[in-house]
Design an enzyme around this catalytic site. Structure first.
Site, PDB file in Angstrom:
ATOM      1  N   CYS A  54       7.279   5.631  -1.212  1.00  0.00           N
ATOM      2  CA  CYS A  54       8.465   5.274  -0.438  1.00  0.00           C
ATOM      3  C   CYS A  54       9.723   5.594  -1.233  1.00  0.00           C
ATOM      4  O   CYS A  54       9.812   5.312  -2.417  1.00  0.00           O
ATOM      5  CB  CYS A  54       8.457   3.774  -0.103  1.00  0.00           C
ATOM      6  SG  CYS A  54       7.060   3.264   0.896  1.00  0.00           S
ATOM      7  N   GLY A 111       0.790  -1.223   0.000  1.00  0.00           N
ATOM      8  CA  GLY A 111       0.000   0.000   0.000  1.00  0.00           C
ATOM      9  C   GLY A 111       0.821   1.272   0.000  1.00  0.00           C
ATOM     10  O   GLY A 111       0.258   2.355   0.051  1.00  0.00           O
ATOM     11  N   CYS A 112       2.147   1.199  -0.063  1.00  0.00           N
ATOM     12  CA  CYS A 112       2.947   2.427  -0.028  1.00  0.00           C
ATOM     13  C   CYS A 112       3.137   2.946  -1.441  1.00  0.00           C
ATOM     14  O   CYS A 112       3.503   2.205  -2.332  1.00  0.00           O
ATOM     15  CB  CYS A 112       4.305   2.138   0.612  1.00  0.00           C
ATOM     16  SG  CYS A 112       5.362   3.586   0.699  1.00  0.00           S
ATOM     17  N   GLY A 113       2.914   4.224  -1.629  1.00  0.00           N
ATOM     18  CA  GLY A 113       3.002   4.767  -2.967  1.00  0.00           C
ATOM     19  C   GLY A 113       4.149   5.717  -3.203  1.00  0.00           C
ATOM     20  O   GLY A 113       4.479   6.008  -4.340  1.00  0.00           O
TER      21      GLY A 113
END
Length: 280
Positions: free
Chosen positions: A125, A121-123
């Site tokens: 990083c 879910g990290c966009g």
């Protein structure tokens, strides 16, 4: 309904893992043994030209779609023909997803390569400066019109199309709906960004025009999801949960239609209502 759902590549880890558990009641009654499927989560190392680029936590399915969608939404490629081939291999600690770029595009990519370490879910990083926040650029040129009943139909069909979601209750889905609300493709993943990237990759590979339908996502709509939609060229995005303030700001700047808090009987339109019609 004819809906393209995700597929698995032979030899990869399963998408769902059965486990034993106990269900315990607060009233002190005897525990009840049970089994259920847990969504699989695997580190996937995207590699371009033998150079590792990112490690994303993802569901090990539809990885070729993921390679195409990720490459587009990360700005590594601009079109489907800039990817010559993809290949998945097992590694000791996860999976390697090799993406073979056209020579000119590979040189450009390596010249501006940035290393990112992804989480589910990290966009964003790994970026080092606020100026590096992704921006798709340009405004949506699509004149597509979507009838409100089509949104209701898409939501209803998506409930039935989430195969892995029904099994695990732990993954997100992204779908492409035709103008009438029937679903053309659905992709699922433990990460909401991954699910959308997989869907975008599937649409790229199928040559689906981005102005002939709309996106539906089962998650909240963050600014990264809007950026991905804009990068695809979609003009309408429908989210089950609410948008963030930056998502709304970006949608307005790109001229997108952003619908959210989508339910069976209502949908909240935050911007771009001119693309929606009341009729069927």
């Amino acid at each position: 309904m004819s809906t393209e759902t995700g597929s698995r590549t032979s030899g990869l880890p399963p998408c769902a893992v059965p486990v034993s558990m106990q269900v315990m009641a607060y009233d002190g009654s005897a525990p009840k043994p049970d089994t259920r499927a847990l969504a699989a989560e695997a580190p996937v190392n995207l590699v371009y030209g033998s150079v590792p680029h990112a490690v994303m936590m993802a569901t090990p399915a539809d990885l070729e779609d993921f390679a195409y969608g990720f490459s587009l939404t990360e700005g590594i490629v601009d079109s489907v023909d800039e990817i010559r081939a993809t290949r998945v291999e097992m590694a000791e600690d996860g999976l390697r997803l090799h993406v073979d770029l056209a020579p000119g595009r590979l040189r450009e990519h390596l010249a501006r390569k940035r290393a990112i370490s992804g989480r589910t879910g990290c966009g964003v990083c790994g970026i080092e400066d606020l100026a590096q926040l992704p921006r798709a650029g340009g405004r949506a040129a699509s004149e597509v019109r979507i009838a409100l009943p089509a949104i209701a139909r898409a939501l209803s069909e998506l409930d039935r199309a989430q195969v892995l979601g029904a099994e695990t209750r732990a993954v997100h889905a992204a779908a492409w709906a035709r103008r009438d609300g029937s679903l053309a493709a659905v992709r699922e993943d433990v990460g909401r960004h991954n699910a959308l990237d997989k869907l975008i990759g599937a649409l790229m590979r199928a040559g689906t025009p981005a102005d002939e339908g709309f996106l539906v996502i089962t998650s909240r709509c963050s600014f990264e999801m809007v950026e991905k939609a804009a990068r695809l060229g979609a003009a309408v995005i429908v989210a089950i949960s609410a948008p963030t303030s930056l998502a709304l700001e970006r949608a307005r700047s790109y001229g997108l239609t952003l619908c959210a808090i989508a339910r069976a009987d209502t949908v909240t339109v935050f911007t771009g209502a001119e693309r929606l019609t009341a009729g069927g």
